[in-house]
Motif scaffolding. Structure first.
Motif, PDB file in Angstrom:
ATOM      1  N   VAL A  85      39.025  31.660  47.983  1.00 53.21           N
ATOM      2  CA  VAL A  85      38.515  32.867  47.335  1.00 53.21           C
ATOM      3  C   VAL A  85      38.122  32.550  45.892  1.00 53.21           C
ATOM      4  O   VAL A  85      37.095  33.004  45.393  1.00 53.21           O
ATOM      5  CB  VAL A  85      39.575  33.993  47.397  1.00 53.21           C
ATOM      6  N   MET A  86      38.924  31.718  45.234  1.00 49.54           N
ATOM      7  CA  MET A  86      38.602  31.382  43.847  1.00 49.54           C
ATOM      8  C   MET A  86      37.324  30.550  43.751  1.00 49.54           C
ATOM      9  O   MET A  86      36.624  30.591  42.741  1.00 49.54           O
ATOM     10  CB  MET A  86      39.773  30.641  43.198  1.00 49.54           C
ATOM     11  N   ALA A  87      37.021  29.798  44.819  1.00 48.78           N
ATOM     12  CA  ALA A  87      35.831  28.939  44.784  1.00 48.78           C
ATOM     13  C   ALA A  87      34.538  29.729  44.879  1.00 48.78           C
ATOM     14  O   ALA A  87      33.460  29.175  44.702  1.00 48.78           O
ATOM     15  CB  ALA A  87      35.892  27.914  45.923  1.00 48.78           C
ATOM     16  N   THR A  88      34.620  31.036  45.143  1.00 49.64           N
ATOM     17  CA  THR A  88      33.390  31.821  45.219  1.00 49.64           C
ATOM     18  C   THR A  88      32.773  32.022  43.841  1.00 49.64           C
ATOM     19  O   THR A  88      31.709  32.594  43.720  1.00 49.64           O
ATOM     20  CB  THR A  88      33.637  33.222  45.810  1.00 49.64           C
ATOM     21  N   ARG A  89      33.471  31.551  42.795  1.00 49.87           N
ATOM     22  CA  ARG A  89      32.893  31.707  41.448  1.00 49.87           C
ATOM     23  C   ARG A  89      31.557  31.014  41.295  1.00 49.87           C
ATOM     24  O   ARG A  89      30.799  31.321  40.389  1.00 49.87           O
ATOM     25  CB  ARG A  89      33.849  31.131  40.413  1.00 49.87           C
TER      26      ARG A  89
END
Lengths: 767, 104
Positions: free
Chosen positions: A449-453
Motif C-alpha cells: 500500500v505504501m508503494a502506491t506513492r
C-alpha cells in the motif's frame, strides 16, 4: 459514496501569509526559508541531500500524501532552511505534486527558489523556470549534471544564460557536491537582496494575448482580486491557461469579476480558434518554448554531437524494454528483488521474534498471573511485536524499490505493464504495489500500500490501494497451507498456485469495478518521462529507505497498539464465570489426586519431564488448560460475536469457531490458525507447525473440502489486517477509505464464499 | 483517455490525413504520431488534444515545430516512447493520436 472528491486540489491561497521578504528581519531563523524546485529527475533530491546532509526532516503536507522534506544548511553565520518541493514540470495544477509545489510558493513565500535544472535537457527544464520568474519569486538556477551534458557534447555558457534571463546561474554537480559553495553564496546574496523591488519579468505571448493580459491585469489590480499573494499578471495568465483551481477560487472570492475575466477568456479563445486554430493555453506554451529556444540559440547552448546519437541509456533500453526479452527480464528482476527482500529480512525478523519472545518470557516470569500479565503479553508485546516484526521486510522492500526507482528502471516497468493495467482502470505504476502485496505469494500489503506513492493520479492510486490487499500476503500463507494440507494434500502446490492466480484476477476485476463505479473518471494520461538510467547514490538510497521505514515504525506505537489492545480485550473479557472456573479447578484437583506427590512435584518444577507417569500427567493438565481456554474464548466478546454471526455465516458454511478465528484474523491473518487452535481446544498452536490442527480439521465431521474452499476464498479477500487498514487510512488521507475497505472486502468475500459453498453443495448433491 | 478524445482523434485522423501537408515539400507527409516507425524522425505539425492532456503534452515540450524520434513501443505496443529534446517521453497510443507529425 460520491466519487473521490478532489480534496487533493488542497487549499490554494488557503492561508494568507503576509509577505515576509523585508531585509530587516534577516536574522530571524524562520525567514531563512528557501525552496528547492525543479523537474522530476533533475537531480533535485540528490542536491537536497548534498546541501543538507543528514540534517533533514520528512513530514507530509496537510491532507495530501505528498512528502514534505525540510533540511538545514549552514552557510557562514546563517542556518538556512531548505524545503525540497515535489518535482514539477510546470506550475499549472496537474498533479498533486505540482499543486503542492505551487501552493507552497504562493502561500508560504520562500525568500528564494533554487531552480534545479538538468543541463543535459535544459530546454525543457527552463519551461518551469519561466513560470517561477513570472510569479516574481527571486530565483537562482542551479545548472545540474553539467558533467552528463559535457559527455553528450553539450556545452552551456552559464554567464551568458544568467545575463540573458536575468537571474544568477550556478553550475553544480549534485552527486559530487561540486559547485555547492558557490550556489549557497549566491543564495545568501539573493536572500540579502530579496527585499529589493525588481522589474516584472515577462515573456511576450503575441499581440492578442498580450493586450488581453494587460486588460485583465488592470482589472485584477483595481479590484485587489486575489493578488495579495501573487502578481496580477500571473493570475491573468492562469485564467488564460484555463487553470481550474485558480478559477474556482476566483468564483468564490469575487463572482462578478471572475465572471468578467472568464468571459474575456472565452472571447479570446473563440477569436484565436477562428484566426489561428489554437487555444490560449496552447499558444502560451508555444511562446514560452519559443522564448527558451531563442535564448539558447543566442550562444547559451552548443551541441557538438549529432542529436540522434544513441547514448548508453538508450542502448540499455533496447535490451530492457525489448519486446521479447524485456518482460522476461522484468519478471526476473522483480522476482530477484522479492527474493532479496524476503531472504535477507528472514534473519533480522528471527532476531526480532526472539527479542519479543524473550520480552514475553520476562513478562511471564516477572508479572503475577492475571489480567495484567495477559494484557502485557498478549495485548502489548504480541501486538507491537507483530508490527515491529514487519520492519525488516519493509526496510528491504523499500531499499529494493529505492534502487529500482533511483536507477530509472521503475519507470520502464510502468511503461511495459501499462497496457495491462490501464485495461482495468489502473496505471502501469500499480504493478509494483501488487507484486509487493503478494502478487508473488508471500509479500505484504503494508509496504504494498505504501508503494502506491509512485502513482500520480488519485483515482488510480486509490483503486490500487484498495485492491492490493487481495493478494496472498505472507500471513495468509500459513492459513492457506493449513487448509490445503488438510483437505487438498494431493495437489497442494497446484492449489496454492491457483490461489495466487485467483488473487490477481479478483484484484484486477475489482479494480475495474471500482474504477467504473465509485472511482469513476478518465484515466490519467501516461505522458511521463523515462529518465536516463543512473547509478543510485548510497546516501540517497539510505535516506529514502529510512524515511519510509521510520514513518511506519512511528505508526506502530500509536494507533496499532491501541487496536491490538482492543482486540485482546475482545478475546479476553468477560472471561469464565466463578462456577465454571471452579469446575476446572476441581477437574485439575481430581487429576492431580490420581498421581503420586513426587510425580506432581517433578511436573511442577521441571520444564522437561521424563518418565511415563509425569508425561501423562503433563498431557492431561495441558488438555484441561486447553479446554478452559477454549471455553473462555467462546464466552468472550469475540466468541459471542462469532456465535451470533453463525446466523449468517452458515450460508458460507462457517461455524462459531471459524468466526472467532476470522475475527482474530483481523489482527493479523496468521492469527486465524492459532485462534482456530484455541477454539478447537488444542492449546497453543504454532502457525509454522500445524499438523495436529490439520489432522483435527480433516477428521472433524463438521468440515469438508467444500467448506475449506469457501473459507480459503473468504480469507483471501475479506477485510485487510488492521496494520494494512491503518496504512490505507494514512495513504488515502481519510478513515473513510479504511472503513470502506473493511466493509466492502468483507461483504465481497462473504458473497464469494457463499457462492462457492452453496453452488458447490448443489453440485455435490446432484453428483 | 476518455472516449470523447478518442473519437475526436479518430475524426481528426480521417479528416486531416489525406490532403494536409500536400502543399509543402513534395516528400513530406502528415501522419499521426502512433503511425511512426521505430527510429523514424519527424516534426510536430499540430496537436488536437485540449484540456489537461493538451496542456501537459505541451508543457513537456511537444509543441508544433519540435523534432521527435520514435524511440520504441512497449511490448504490448502501447504506450510509445519518444525522444524529445534530449529526453525520453512516453504516451499512450490514444494520446499519441492527438499529435500530427510531418515526416519524410
Amino acid at each position: 459514496m460520491k466519487a473521490l472528491a478532489v480534496e487533493d486540489r488542497a487549499q490554494f491561497f488557503g492561508k494568507v501569509v503576509p509577505a515576509a521578504r523585508g531585509p530587516a528581519s534577516i536574522n530571524k531563523k524562520q525567514d531563512m526559508r528557501i525552496a528547492l524546485a525543479g523537474n522530476p529527475n533533475s537531480g533535485k533530491t540528490t542536491l537536497f541531500n548534498t546541501l543538507t546532509g543528514a540534517r533533514q526532516h520528512v513530514g507530509n503536507y496537510p491532507g495530501v500524501t505528498v512528502e514534505k522534506k525540510e533540511g538545514w544548511s549552514r552557510h557562514g553565520e546563517r542556518d538556512i532552511k531548505i524545503i525540497d518541493l515535489p518535482g514539477a514540470y510546470s506550475l499549472t495544477a496537474y498533479s498533486q505534486e505540482e499543486i503542492v509545489a505551487r501552493d507552497y510558493l504562493v502561500n508560504e513565500k520562500p525568500r528564494v527558489v533554487i531552480n534545479v535544472t538538468d543541463a543535459s535537457n535544459l530546454e525543457r527544464n527552463l519551461y518551469l523556470t519561466c513560470q517561477f520568474l513570472e510569479m516574481g519569486i527571486p530565483t537562482i538556477i542551479a545548472l545540474n549534471m553539467m558533467d552528463v551534458a559535457r559527455q553528450r557534447g553539450i556545452t552551456i555558457d552559464a554567464d551568458k544564460l544568467s545575463q540573458l534571463i536575468g537571474v544568477p546561474v550556478v553550475p553544480v554537480i549534485a552527486r559530487s557536491g561540486k559547485g555547492k559553495d558557490a550556489l549557497m553564496a549566491a543564495v545568501a546574496e539573493a536572500i540579502d537582496r530579496a527585499g529589493e523591488v525588481r522589474e516584472t519579468w515577462r515573456i511576450s505571448y503575441g499581440e492578442h494575448i498580450d493586450s488581453m493580459l494587460a486588460g485583465m491585469t488592470e482589472k485584477i489590480e483595481q479590484n485587489g482580486f486575489l493578488n495579495e499573494t501573487c502578481p496580477a499578471r500571473w493570475l491573468a495568465l492562469k485564467y488564460l491557461e484555463n487553470d481550474a483551481q485558480v478559477m474556482e477560487k476566483g468564483r468564490r472570492i469575487n463572482p462578478r469579476l471572475a465572471e468578467e475575466l472568464e468571459r474575456s477568456v472565452r472571447e479570446l479563445t473563440g477569436h484565436l480558434q477562428q484566426t489561428v486554430g489554437s487555444y490560449p493555453e496552447g499558444i502560451i506554451a508555444d511562446q514560452r518554448y519559443g522564448y527558451i529556444k531563442s535564448l539558447l540559440r543566442q550562444g547559451v547552448m552548443n551541441r557538438q554531437h549529432d542529436t540522434e546519437r544513441l547514448y548508453l541509456s538508450d542502448k540499455i533500453d533496447q535490451v530492457l524494454t525489448n519486446r521479447l526479452i524485456g518482460p522476461l527480464l522484468m519478471f526476473a528482476i522483480l522476482f530477484g528483488l522479492y527474493q532479496f527482500s524476503f531472504t535477507f529480512s528472514e534473519i533480522p525478523v528471527s532476531w526480532l521474534e526472539s527479542l519479543f519472545s524473550w520480552l514475553g518470557g520476562m513478562a511471564d516470569t516477572l508479572l503475577a498471573d492475571g489480567l495484567l500479565k495477559s494484557l502485557v503479553i498478549s495485548g502489548i508485546i504480541d501486538g507491537v511485536g507483530g508490527v515491529i516484526g514487519f520492519v525488516p521486510i519493509i526496510m528491504f522492500m523499500f531499499l529494493g524499490i529505492a534502487v529500482l526507482e533511483d536507477s530509472g528502471y521503475l519507470a520502464r516497468v510502468a511503461f511495459m505493464m501499462d497496457k495491462v493495467f490501464s485495461t482495468f482502470g489502473l496505471h502501469g505504476n500499480s504493478v509494483m504495489s501488487y507484486i509487493i502485496s503478494g502478487g508473488i505469494a508471500g509479500g505484504c500489503a503494508v509496504p504494498g500500500v505504501m508503494a502506491t506513492r509512485t502513482l500520480r493520479s488519485p483515482r488510480e492510486r486509490l483503486a490500487t490501494i484498495l485492491t492490493a490487499p487481495f493478494m496472498n500476503c505472507g500471513a495468509k500463507l500459513p492459513v492457506l497451507i493449513l487448509l490445503t494440507s488438510a483437505f487438498f494434500a494431493a495437489n497442494q502446490a497446484q492449489f496454492l498456485l491457483g490461489f495466487t492466480l485467483l488473487a490477481w484476477v479478483v484484484a484486477l476485476l475489482v479494480a475495474k469495478l471500482l474504477r467504473s463505479t465509485i472511482l469513476r473518471g478518465a484515466s490519467t494520461p501516461f505522458v511521463m518521462e523515462l529518465p536516463p538510467y543512473r547509478l543510485p547514490t548510497l546516501r540517497g538510497l539510505f535516506i529514502h529507505t529510512w524515511e519510509r521505514t521510520w514513518q511506519y515504525i512511528r505508526k506502530a506505537g500509536t494507533v496499532i497498539l491501541a487496536i491490538s489492545i482492543l482486540l485482546w480485550a475482545m478475546m479476553t473479557f468477560p472471561g469464565l464465570s466463578a462456577t465454571e472456573k471452579e469446575k476446572f479447578i476441581e477437574q485439575r484437583a481430581a487429576t492431580l489426586g490420581m498421581y503420586a506427590p513426587e510425580v506432581i512435584a517433578l511436573v511442577a518444577e521441571a520444564d522437561e519431564v521424563t518418565g511415563p507417569d509425569a508425561l501423562q500427567l503433563k498431557e492431561e493438565l495441558a488438555r484441561i488448560e486447553a479446554a478452559q481456554a477454549g471455553l473462555a474464548l467462546r464466552q468472550s466478546f469475540a466468541g459471542r460475536i462469532g456465535t451470533a454471526l453463525e446466523k449468517i455465516s452458515w450460508l458460507a458454511g462457517f461455524d462459531w469457531r471459524t468466526n472467532i478465528a476470522l475475527v482474530g484474523g483481523f489482527a493479523a491473518k496468521e492469527v486465524v490458525v492459532s485462534t482456530l487452535g484455541t477454539a478447537y481446544s488444542l492449546g497453543e498452536i504454532d502457525p509454522e507447525e500445524t499438523t495436529s490442527l490439520a489432522d483435527t480439521l480433516a477428521a472433524s465431521p463438521d468440515w469438508s473440502p467444500l467448506k475449506a474452499m469457501a473459507l480459503i476464498v473468504f480469507i483471501m479477500f475479506y477485510a485487510p489486517c488492521f496494520v494494512t487498514v491503518v496504512c490505507i487510512v494514512r495513504e488515502s488521507g481519510s478513515w473513510k477509505w479504511g472503513l470502506f475497505s473493511m466493509a466492502f472486502n468483507t461483504v465481497f468475500a462473504f458473497s464469494l464464499a457463499t457462492a462457492v459453498y452453496q453452488l458447490g453443495s448443489l453440485v455435490l448433491a446432484r453428483g | 483517455m476518455s472516449r470523447q478524445t478518442q473519437n475526436q482523434s479518430e475524426m481528426n485522423r480521417k479528416a486531416n490525413l489525406p490532403d494536409s501537408g500536400a502543399g509543402e515539400k513534395n516528400t513530406l507527409r502528415t501522419i499521426v504520431l502512433r503511425q511512426m516507425q521505430k527510429n523514424q524522425t519527424g516534426t510536430i505539425k499540430s496537436i488536437s488534444a485540449t484540456g489537461d492532456l493538451g496542456r501537459r503534452i505541451r508543457e513537456l515540450g511537444l509543441i508544433p515545430g519540435t523534432v521527435v524520434t520514435m524511440h520504441g513501443k512497449a511490448p504490448l505496443k502501447d504506450p510509445v516512447a519518444l525522444r524529445v529534446m534530449g529526453g525520453t517521453l512516453t504516451l499512450r497510443n490514444n494520446e499519441a493520436d492527438t499529435i500530427f507529425m510531418e515526416v519524410d
